[in-house]
Design an enzyme around this catalytic site. Sequence first.
Site, mmCIF file in Angstrom:
data_model
loop_
_atom_site.group_PDB
_atom_site.id
_atom_site.type_symbol
_atom_site.label_atom_id
_atom_site.label_comp_id
_atom_site.label_asym_id
_atom_site.label_seq_id
_atom_site.Cartn_x
_atom_site.Cartn_y
_atom_site.Cartn_z
ATOM 1 N N PHE A 181 23.143 25.005 6.195
ATOM 2 C CA PHE A 181 22.215 24.320 5.299
ATOM 3 C C PHE A 181 22.721 22.899 5.135
ATOM 4 C CE2 PHE A 181 19.143 27.041 2.908
ATOM 5 C CZ PHE A 181 19.277 28.166 3.702
ATOM 6 N N LYS A 195 28.551 20.137 13.623
ATOM 7 C CA LYS A 195 28.976 21.495 13.245
ATOM 8 C C LYS A 195 28.799 22.479 14.401
ATOM 9 C CE LYS A 195 28.918 20.648 8.507
ATOM 10 N NZ LYS A 195 29.778 21.106 7.431
ATOM 11 N N LYS A 213 24.572 16.235 11.629
ATOM 12 C CA LYS A 213 25.322 17.378 11.068
ATOM 13 C C LYS A 213 25.225 18.587 11.998
ATOM 14 C CE LYS A 213 25.663 17.264 6.618
ATOM 15 N NZ LYS A 213 25.311 17.322 5.198
ATOM 16 N N LYS A 242 46.958 22.948 -19.264
ATOM 17 C CA LYS A 242 45.757 22.152 -19.546
ATOM 18 C C LYS A 242 46.149 20.675 -19.688
ATOM 19 C CE LYS A 242 42.089 21.497 -22.835
ATOM 20 N NZ LYS A 242 41.834 21.457 -24.246
ATOM 21 N N ASP A 272 33.605 19.847 -0.922
ATOM 22 C CA ASP A 272 34.214 19.126 0.201
ATOM 23 C C ASP A 272 35.654 18.719 -0.111
ATOM 24 O OD1 ASP A 272 32.097 19.231 1.965
ATOM 25 O OD2 ASP A 272 31.090 17.549 0.997
ATOM 26 N N ASN A 303 29.557 22.054 -8.492
ATOM 27 C CA ASN A 303 28.315 21.367 -8.139
ATOM 28 C C ASN A 303 27.131 22.125 -8.726
ATOM 29 O OD1 ASN A 303 27.247 23.291 -6.073
ATOM 30 N ND2 ASN A 303 29.216 22.795 -5.123
#
Length: 421
Positions: free
Chosen positions: A328, A346, A342, A294, A284, A215
């Site tokens: 975060f 959490k 959230k 590969k 995630d 990401n």
Amino acid sequence: MKVTVGVSGGIAAYKAAELVRALQRQALDVHVVMTAAAQQFVAPLTFASLTGHKVITGLWPLSSGEAGSGEAELDSSIEHIGEAQSTEALVVAPATAHVLARFAHGLADDFLTTLYLATRAPVIVAPAMNVNMWEHPATRANMEMLESRGVRIVPPESGALACGMTGSGRLAEPEVIVEAVVGQLHRRNDLAGEVILVTAAGTREAIDPVRFLGNRSSGKMGYAVAEEAQRRGARVVLVSGPSSLRPPANCELVSVVSADEMRRAVLSRLDQTTIVVKAAAVADYRPCVLAEQKMKRTGPITIEFEPTEDILREVVLSKRPGTLVIGFAAETENLLEHGRSKLLRKGADAIVLNDVSRPGLGFDSDRNAATFLTPKTAIELPEMTKHELASRILDEVIALRRPASFVAETGLVSSNSTLRE
Ligand code: CTP
């Protein structure tokens, strides 16, 4: 409380007199150091008269070619050590491009640059220069280096400049600089005794030996939190995914790659930790199967992914009582709604909510804005540098430790914060 104002040689040097006055209004005992160039713009006597202290103008007693400053002639070659140890903050305003370059590269060829290297006090710099000089890649690189070493930057303002150009480069207003100085003085060592585990950067989930699912997180926010926490006296463990950033000196760096490695690194250190800040952008999903060789390009492919473990949730479930857990959340829509759900899901003490759809903020940027969300409050932290934001987040984390009665009695809520129930 003693603070030292360093004045370097730009036209804005005359504004340093106003800054000295504004700092004195905060009951600070102000001492002044001037570079040789600064003395071409303002006489040392101005500052000596304002402060009642001799102005330090050079490294050597009566060095040739140095402008005199009355009693200032008593400067000595070891005075910088005494000044470095006795001052509670070094404020450089205006800071020229040359002074910033010398700070960044560790050159110690006059009193001010020597003092900068010798002091362990917080350093605040307020640059002022021509807009092209301010925007030059060399200046930008120097600023980045200084900021990564913990120097607090008070950015210049935009407007008409003394050189006739218009743009960014005008010295910040005295009250803005004073606010930064006071903020630094209050924050000194307020995290002493805490062991803060910070996760940062993104994780990578391998698809085959050369490819991964990743990401856009650079790690800047988490590294800034680690650095600020360390500066404020905490012992810091930085668990980081791959990042090109330089970790803060003296923190324990644990380098990981995948979400699973990050999970094991975090959980195994929980029992020595008093605050967990989970700034990492954890994948995630990971591929269900890791290809051993590969993968060849054959045509359309389908890769099956499985969810990774939710590290934040596991931390909340297995932490010691009293350990604060701050998550975060990067969101692109319905911020407060997603943030609140959230936070509940959490079970963290707070969530730092980021709107990653705002241009110029968030991923890989040096600036960010956030909402510090607790089960009862939403505190707006408006756009600022990631280092300043890191400091503000830590202010709010410390506030969580204060009993509610203390907050109610004193009305103590961090400055510039808007509280919304
Ligand atoms: N997080 C974590 N483990 C994961 C995913 C996320 O510990 N496997 C943590 C992040 O470090 C962050 C917080 O959870 O502190 C929120 O991350 P985010 O990606 O915004 O939320 P998700 O849990 O992934 O929820 P969603 O994808 O539904 O937004």
